[in-house]
Structure formats: structure tokens, C-alpha cells
Design an enzyme around this catalytic site. Sequence first.
Site, mmCIF file in Angstrom:
data_model
loop_
_atom_site.group_PDB
_atom_site.id
_atom_site.type_symbol
_atom_site.label_atom_id
_atom_site.label_comp_id
_atom_site.label_asym_id
_atom_site.label_seq_id
_atom_site.Cartn_x
_atom_site.Cartn_y
_atom_site.Cartn_z
ATOM 1 N N GLY A 11 21.666 11.107 -5.234
ATOM 2 C CA GLY A 11 21.488 12.205 -6.447
ATOM 3 C C GLY A 11 22.201 13.635 -5.953
ATOM 4 N N ARG A 72 25.754 5.587 -7.434
ATOM 5 C CA ARG A 72 24.717 4.587 -6.980
ATOM 6 C C ARG A 72 25.796 3.210 -6.883
ATOM 7 N NH1 ARG A 72 20.598 8.208 -8.596
ATOM 8 N NH2 ARG A 72 19.744 9.127 -6.682
ATOM 9 N N ASP A 103 18.431 9.739 2.005
ATOM 10 C CA ASP A 103 17.982 8.601 2.713
ATOM 11 C C ASP A 103 18.909 7.023 2.645
ATOM 12 O OD1 ASP A 103 15.563 7.820 4.449
ATOM 13 O OD2 ASP A 103 15.219 6.243 2.690
ATOM 14 N N THR A 126 20.101 16.648 -0.925
ATOM 15 C CA THR A 126 19.084 16.101 -1.745
ATOM 16 C C THR A 126 18.233 17.329 -1.950
ATOM 17 O OG1 THR A 126 17.088 14.807 -2.126
ATOM 18 C CG2 THR A 126 17.703 15.018 0.429
ATOM 19 N N ASP A 128 15.220 17.256 -2.936
ATOM 20 C CA ASP A 128 13.798 16.638 -2.728
ATOM 21 C C ASP A 128 13.291 17.285 -1.251
ATOM 22 O OD1 ASP A 128 13.398 15.286 -5.147
ATOM 23 O OD2 ASP A 128 14.304 13.537 -4.187
ATOM 24 N N ASP A 130 12.948 15.830 1.391
ATOM 25 C CA ASP A 130 11.957 14.791 2.078
ATOM 26 C C ASP A 130 12.521 14.042 3.263
ATOM 27 O OD1 ASP A 130 13.996 13.438 0.635
ATOM 28 O OD2 ASP A 130 12.656 12.110 -0.435
ATOM 29 N N ARG A 172 9.542 12.441 -7.262
ATOM 30 C CA ARG A 172 8.960 11.099 -7.384
ATOM 31 C C ARG A 172 8.079 10.450 -6.106
ATOM 32 N NH1 ARG A 172 13.564 9.104 -10.712
ATOM 33 N NH2 ARG A 172 14.701 8.789 -8.770
ATOM 34 N N ALA A 187 0.746 29.608 -8.863
ATOM 35 C CA ALA A 187 0.325 28.520 -9.978
ATOM 36 C C ALA A 187 -1.153 28.269 -9.502
ATOM 37 C CB ALA A 187 0.912 27.108 -9.411
HETATM 38 P P1 ADP Z 1 19.814 8.793 -1.824
HETATM 39 O O1 ADP Z 1 20.902 8.810 -0.843
HETATM 40 O O2 ADP Z 1 19.795 10.063 -2.503
HETATM 41 O O3 ADP Z 1 18.590 8.333 -1.204
HETATM 42 P P2 ADP Z 1 20.073 6.191 -3.051
HETATM 43 O O4 ADP Z 1 18.874 5.766 -2.400
HETATM 44 O O5 ADP Z 1 20.434 5.870 -4.278
HETATM 45 O O6 ADP Z 1 20.369 7.694 -2.720
HETATM 46 O O7 ADP Z 1 21.243 5.613 -2.121
HETATM 47 C C1 ADP Z 1 22.782 5.834 -2.465
HETATM 48 C C2 ADP Z 1 23.465 4.727 -2.079
HETATM 49 O O8 ADP Z 1 23.510 4.230 -0.773
HETATM 50 C C3 ADP Z 1 23.094 3.273 -2.967
HETATM 51 O O9 ADP Z 1 23.517 3.260 -4.219
HETATM 52 C C4 ADP Z 1 23.593 2.476 -2.070
HETATM 53 O O10 ADP Z 1 24.970 2.035 -2.215
HETATM 54 C C5 ADP Z 1 23.629 2.771 -0.599
HETATM 55 N N1 ADP Z 1 22.338 2.201 0.073
HETATM 56 C C6 ADP Z 1 21.223 2.493 -0.267
HETATM 57 N N2 ADP Z 1 20.318 1.966 0.618
HETATM 58 C C7 ADP Z 1 21.144 1.031 1.407
HETATM 59 C C8 ADP Z 1 20.945 0.104 2.441
HETATM 60 N N3 ADP Z 1 19.733 -0.273 2.674
HETATM 61 N N4 ADP Z 1 21.727 -0.559 2.889
HETATM 62 C C9 ADP Z 1 23.253 -0.347 2.261
HETATM 63 N N5 ADP Z 1 23.581 0.660 1.414
HETATM 64 C C10 ADP Z 1 22.414 1.396 0.892
#
Ligand code: ADP
Length: 323
Positions: A11, A72, A103, A126, A128, A130, A172, A187
Site C-alpha cells: 500500500g 501487488r 510486512d 505503511t 498502519d 503495525d 483491517r 472520542a
Molecule cells: P505490504 O508490504 O504493505 O504488507 P503486501 O502484503 O501486499 O503489502 O505485499 C506486497 C508484495 O510483496 C506482494 O504483492 C508480493 O509480491 C510480495 N510478497 C508478499 N508476501 C510475500 C512472500 N511470502 N513471499 C514473496 N513475496 C511476497
Amino acid sequence: MNKIAVLTSGGDAPGMNACVRAVVRTANHFKMEVVGVRRGYQGMIENDMTILSPNDVSNIIHRGGTVLKTARSPEFMKREGRERAYHNLLDNGVEALVVIGGDGSFKGALALQDEFGLPVIGIPGTIDNDLYGTEATIGYDTAVNNVVTAVDKIRDTADSHNRLFFVEVMGRDAGFIALRSGIACGAEAVLIPETETYDNVLMDRLQNGWNREKSSAIIIVAEGDDSGGAHKLAEKVKQRFPHFDTKVTILGHIQRGGSPSAYDRVLASELGSWAVRTIRRGTTGVMIGRSGGKAMEIPLSKAVKHNRSINRSLEELVYWLSE
Ligand code: ADP
């Protein structure tokens, strides 16, 4: 080390641009080149990359979103996808990678390191907040301020009409945005995924507020709260208290956009610059976070394994201060 790559993934978060700028300008200071990868891991697979000069990152420190774009990439979840991505980096002469994201993005970076030996550094980007191992993530402060600005406006109407507003905010899986903005907005209650929501406790609080003739009430609900969200809660409350004038506002994506706050710009600048210096020292597989007001490194493997826990005393504060 002569050439590194940088990408934004997952994101978008306000401050990502300030971070890209810091990576490019710090690398330039050390006479290193930077390749910008567009659209996260998907762009890496499709060889969508370009050299970023110090001039290319002029005038972006104040802009929200990410000039590198983000995406993504389901293809990157598979080894073949990662192999293509890695070979594209090699063809472009890239020796290390900086990933700005959350993450999931860090898990992707770790996979590249483990499978192909590519040095990787993560920077928490991010809204969030988190991520384990850092007291702040890039974009969080701006998102909280966006919520506060919106809820202050809602409070004017709530107060004028003696209304009860349910305001749903992003989160979420995590209630950091809800909790911090809830305190900043005064709040009456904050409902978050980390804490089970008991209808009867909420109803009692609302009844107490009514008995005390409070002129308005704002309930902040994180989208992932177990109550099912602001609309569901508002319906339940309406059934129990038909005399309440109940309204719902879903803040949605206005929380994520806009110019980053000064705090996020400084955080992004510090972490981006630190990341380049960490690479130069030959360190790999770490996230650059902030702790005790200073930039620091923690292993990426630790950052992705643990969840950051909510500050329970802040939850208590919401209730004490709205009584
Ligand atoms: P964020 O980084 O904000 O948590 P996502 O969870 O959508 O966002 O992860 C971003 C991208 O990182 C995913 O679209 C994917 O390409 C890659 N990714 C996520 N998890 C894995 C994983 N376990 N192994 C390899 N690539 C991953």
C-alpha cells in the site's frame, strides 16, 4: 558497492517519496548510482527500471503517494517470478536492494536474499504502523492527522445536532490509527481488532453519556474490528436506543493521501539515508526502524515474524478522558 536499487511496494504511504529522495541523494553523496524500480516487485519482473539522478528526485519531498508507483505482484510470490526479477536486477548491474513497504514486501525481500544472496534492506512504509521493531512507520503520522482533521469537522455537526457519529477508519488487522486518532479527537470510544468488543459495555457507555447530557459522541471504529464495522454497530445501537440520532461516516482513502506531515518527512529522510549507509557497511537482511527517537537496525526475519502490540494504557486513556 556501486549501484543499488530502490522500490516502493504494498500500500502507498505518504512519505515514501521523501524516502526515495533520501536514498538517491545519500547514495549520490557516496558516489553510488541508484536504479528506481517502478510498480514494486511487478516492475522488477517486467524490467521496468530507470536510473534516478539527484535531480530526478527534486520537488517530491512534499508529495503523497509514490512517484515510483506501487503494486501487488502475485507473480513474485512464485520462485520463477523472483528468479526473473533477480536476473533483471543483475542485468542492470544492481548489487543491493532497498525495499520501502510493509510486512509482505519484507517477506519478498527476504526471499530474494535467501534464494539468490542479494543484499536487501527494508524500510517500514505503511500507514498502519503495525510493524514490529519500530516505533513509527512512514505514513502513519500523516494518516492519523488526516483522520483528526476529518473528525474535528464531523464533531462540529455532531455537537450542533446532538448526534452520535460512528466513524470508520483504516486498520483491517491493527488499531493503531483508530487509537491514536481517537485520543487526539476526544472520542467517546475506540473499537479495534486487538480488543474484543462487548456490545453491552458500549451500550452502557452511550447510556451514561446520554444521562450526563453530553452534546455529542464520536465512536471511532477500525475497519477490522470484530463488531463488523461502523454500519453494523450503528444499526445495533439504533435498535437499542431509537431516540439517538445516529450517523455513520466511512473515511476511506482520504486517510492515505495528501502531503506527508513534517514528522513523516523527517522520519523518511532519516531512514532512507540510514539504509544506504547500512548497505555501505556491508550489512544485509535488516529493517531500518526508529527506537528511542533514533534510527536503528533489526533483522528483517524478526520484523516479519512478530506482531507489534498495541499500547493498552492508551485504550484506557480514551475511556478515562471521555467520562
Ligand atoms: P505490504 O508490504 O504493505 O504488507 P503486501 O502484503 O501486499 O503489502 O505485499 C506486497 C508484495 O510483496 C506482494 O504483492 C508480493 O509480491 C510480495 N510478497 C508478499 N508476501 C510475500 C512472500 N511470502 N513471499 C514473496 N513475496 C511476497
